[in-house]
Design a protein around this motif. Sequence first.
Motif, PDB file in Angstrom:
ATOM      1  N   LYS A 100      -6.613   8.311  -8.241  1.00  0.00           N
ATOM      2  CA  LYS A 100      -7.913   8.301  -7.574  1.00  0.00           C
ATOM      3  C   LYS A 100      -8.010   7.149  -6.565  1.00  0.00           C
ATOM      4  N   GLN A 101      -8.913   7.333  -5.624  1.00  0.00           N
ATOM      5  CA  GLN A 101      -9.014   6.402  -4.505  1.00  0.00           C
ATOM      6  C   GLN A 101      -9.400   5.000  -4.957  1.00  0.00           C
ATOM      7  N   LYS A 102     -10.344   4.896  -5.902  1.00  0.00           N
ATOM      8  CA  LYS A 102     -10.848   3.579  -6.307  1.00  0.00           C
ATOM      9  C   LYS A 102     -10.778   3.416  -7.823  1.00  0.00           C
ATOM     10  N   ARG A 137      -4.677   1.892  -2.050  1.00  0.00           N
ATOM     11  CA  ARG A 137      -5.023   3.291  -1.822  1.00  0.00           C
ATOM     12  C   ARG A 137      -3.799   4.068  -1.329  1.00  0.00           C
ATOM     13  N   GLN A 138      -3.535   5.205  -1.931  1.00  0.00           N
ATOM     14  CA  GLN A 138      -2.389   6.043  -1.553  1.00  0.00           C
ATOM     15  C   GLN A 138      -2.851   7.485  -1.412  1.00  0.00           C
ATOM     16  N   GLY A 139      -2.285   8.164  -0.386  1.00  0.00           N
ATOM     17  CA  GLY A 139      -2.661   9.557  -0.174  1.00  0.00           C
ATOM     18  C   GLY A 139      -1.551  10.539  -0.499  1.00  0.00           C
ATOM     19  N   SER A 179      -8.446   1.984  -9.784  1.00  0.00           N
ATOM     20  CA  SER A 179      -7.178   1.868 -10.513  1.00  0.00           C
ATOM     21  C   SER A 179      -6.560   0.487 -10.389  1.00  0.00           C
ATOM     22  N   LYS A 195      -2.733  13.933  -4.518  1.00  0.00           N
ATOM     23  CA  LYS A 195      -2.989  12.504  -4.383  1.00  0.00           C
ATOM     24  C   LYS A 195      -2.499  11.811  -5.653  1.00  0.00           C
TER      25      LYS A 195
END
Length: 206
Positions: A66-68, A74-76, A70, A63
């Motif tokens: 981090k999901q939150k 949101r990027q996977g 930044s 990934k």
Amino acid sequence: MKTSIITFDNKPAGDITLEDGVFGLTPIRRDILARVIQWQLAKRRAGTHKTKGISDISGTTRKPYKQKGSGNARQGSLRSPQFRGGAVIFGPVVRDHGFKLNKKIRTLGLRMALSAKASTGDLIIVDSLPDLKKTKEAAAKLTALGLTNGLFVVHAGGNDDFKRAVANIPNIDVLPTIGANVYSIIRRKKLVLTKDAVAELTSRLA
């Protein structure tokens, strides 16, 4: 239906009776011709076009961040389509473009194509193919016939020298009777059949 036979010197060589069920169908069903031509063209497509999906892209599976927290969306995965060098979504894949068409429709389409040429006066019956070995000689013969765009359909044991002689002449094709098809007939202005080819097509389609 009776029509004239000519020689390659454009001289009369008698008459021939054509089967109405093969050369005299009316009216000409353009929808049938279109269906058969679409089937032919779809069947001959290579279908080798392909783009890479996300599972085909080389790269990390980590990934990106981090999901939150930044401040970024949101990027996977960095292999996703929104990134440079990423995948293509719903792109073309290797496949067969052909589809099934009822044999009766295919046969009817060939009859319609032959009947269309006969009805417009674009069907020429010749007694036999000339014994030609030079392209220059073949071009002169075709000019004498007024043939600049045409398809020759000859019987299975046709004159191979003639086929080689016309091979490099633009807009002139030669096919055996077993290879006669709707697309090849329709795309050329004139259709030229030998007497033997007429007999073979009649026995095949009648």
